[in-house]
Design an enzyme around this catalytic site. Structure first.
Site, PDB file in Angstrom:
ATOM      1  N   HIS A  96       0.590  -1.255   0.098  1.00  0.00           N
ATOM      2  CA  HIS A  96      -0.160  -0.009   0.308  1.00  0.00           C
ATOM      3  C   HIS A  96       0.621   1.710   0.218  1.00  0.00           C
ATOM      4  O   HIS A  96       0.614   2.199   0.265  1.00  0.00           O
ATOM      5  CB  HIS A  96      -1.115   0.125   0.794  1.00  0.00           C
ATOM      6  CG  HIS A  96      -1.802  -1.633   1.213  1.00  0.00           C
ATOM      7  ND1 HIS A  96      -3.110  -1.451   0.309  1.00  0.00           N
ATOM      8  CD2 HIS A  96      -2.425  -2.457   2.166  1.00  0.00           C
ATOM      9  CE1 HIS A  96      -3.926  -2.523   0.782  1.00  0.00           C
ATOM     10  NE2 HIS A  96      -3.103  -2.678   1.674  1.00  0.00           N
ATOM     11  N   ASP A 268      -6.564   1.650   4.256  1.00  0.00           N
ATOM     12  CA  ASP A 268      -5.049   1.328   3.760  1.00  0.00           C
ATOM     13  C   ASP A 268      -4.968   1.597   2.130  1.00  0.00           C
ATOM     14  O   ASP A 268      -3.455   2.071   1.970  1.00  0.00           O
ATOM     15  CB  ASP A 268      -4.538   0.321   3.041  1.00  0.00           C
ATOM     16  CG  ASP A 268      -4.797  -1.076   4.105  1.00  0.00           C
ATOM     17  OD1 ASP A 268      -4.770  -1.552   5.365  1.00  0.00           O
ATOM     18  OD2 ASP A 268      -5.918  -2.083   4.584  1.00  0.00           O
TER      19      ASP A 268
END
Length: 351
Positions: A96, A268
């Site tokens: 991420h 995220d």
């Protein structure tokens, strides 16, 4: 190949990258597998379970990183782990990086090759993200139902209502894997569910699932209009590899009723709701304008046994491929590379 599995150190993260049965396949294929002591304990797997099938249990994260070529994790390396990473490491985990600029720079400085689970794409799907998204979607509704309870600061609304008692109103933004699972769970609990998306096929699919699901195009005005009557808002917008766009701004949140709840699964990737800020399971919620927000960055970590089993099942074929010298013949793995030789490789991260 020498494959290392460190213990996850993110707050209250109980998952392990591979369960013993998956490791057994790697050992049978001639690979050396190392796991940090107690790495599987919160998922219900003990060191002895790994040792019984030929995995070497090492006492520390440092020992794992020193012994392995392929580093296999669930969540991204935290700051205290960066010193263990080397340029010759192949790192495979959820990254991420669009929402983790400091980590992205650190990986560039180290010079290793880093492949993100969330950027592995095959047949227009994200196979490694899919099971975790399904879990996060279902958890979002379960957790949201709890947050609506009065002792949790909620309005005191029962999701499915009762005779002479109103049903809860749930809005889900994004009808991908996480959003659809959240909507189906809310529908099964009896709530009035409205799902927003921009893809007609997804909207048609959601509309056909149940009579208490309404699927609408994600016009800004339509979302703005419904939020004052919304008890639970779930954000589930994903743009693969990129930071999530803000679909709901502060002003829209301020129109929601006191005691309503927001859960942003997209946290995220930075979150699709402007008022989102990352939290952990230690302190999972905060309030903004009397609206409870839940934005834990590792939602599936709350159900580590189920999550680890599901992740292992989809992960093992890719680990087997990475353990071969010709792994670059697999286009999904090559396209999933985020950082390599000090450079940002994935197109979504260059945007």
């Amino acid at each position: 190949m020498r494959i290392g599995i460190p213990r996850e150190i993110k707050t209250l993260e109980g998952r392990v990258a591979l369960i013993p049965a998956a490791c057994a396949d790697l050992v049978a294929n001639g690979h050396e597998v190392f796991i940090e002591t107690d790495a599987g304990i919160l998922s219900g797997y003990h060191d002895e379970d790994y040792q019984a099938i030929g995995v070497q249990v090492l006492p520390s994260a440092r020992a794992i990183y020193e012994s392995a070529q392929l580093i296999l994790k669930v969540k991204e390396p935290l700051g205290s782990e960066w010193e263990f990473l080397r340029a010759d490491h192949l790192l495979f985990c959820f990254l991420h990086l669009a929402a983790e600029q400091e980590l992205m720079q650190a990986l560039q400085n180290i010079g290793l090759t880093a492949i993100g689970f969330e950027t592995i794409e095959k047949n227009n799907e994200l196979p490694l993200l899919k099971p975790m998204s399904m879990i996060a979607g279902r958890l979002a509704t379960q957790i949201g139902a709890t947050l609506l309870m009065q002792p949790q600061g909620g309005q005191g609304v029962l999701m499915g209502g009762l005779g002479a008692g109103v049903r809860g109103n749930v809005v889900v933004i994004g009808a991908g894997m996480a959003g659809s699972q959240a909507a189906l769970m809310a529908s099964a609990m009896g709530a009035n569910v409205t799902v927003f998306d921009t893809q007609w096929e997804r909207l048609q699919d959601m509309q056909s699932q149940a009579n208490n699901i309404t699927a609408l195009y994600a016009y800004n005005e339509s979302i703005k209009e419904i939020l004052p009557q919304t008890d639970l808002l779930i954000g589930a917008v994903l743009v693969m590899g990129q930071r999530a766009p803000h679909v709901v701004d502060k002003a829209m949140i301020e129109t929601m009723q006191a005691g309503s709840a927001v859960i942003d699964i997209s946290v995220d990737q930075g979150g699709c709701i402007e008022t989102t800020k990352p939290t952990t399971y230690a302190i999972p919620t905060y309030t903004y304008h009397d609206v409870t927000h839940f934005a834990v960055t590792n939602m599936p970590g709350a159900v580590p046994r189920t999550a680890s089993q599901a992740l292992s099942a989809v992960l093992l074929p890719y680990v087997n491929q990475l353990a071969q010298d010709n792994w670059r013949d697999n286009p999904a793995l090559v396209q999933g590379i985020n950082v390599e030789n000090g450079k940002i490789v994935h197109p979504a991260l260059k945007a």
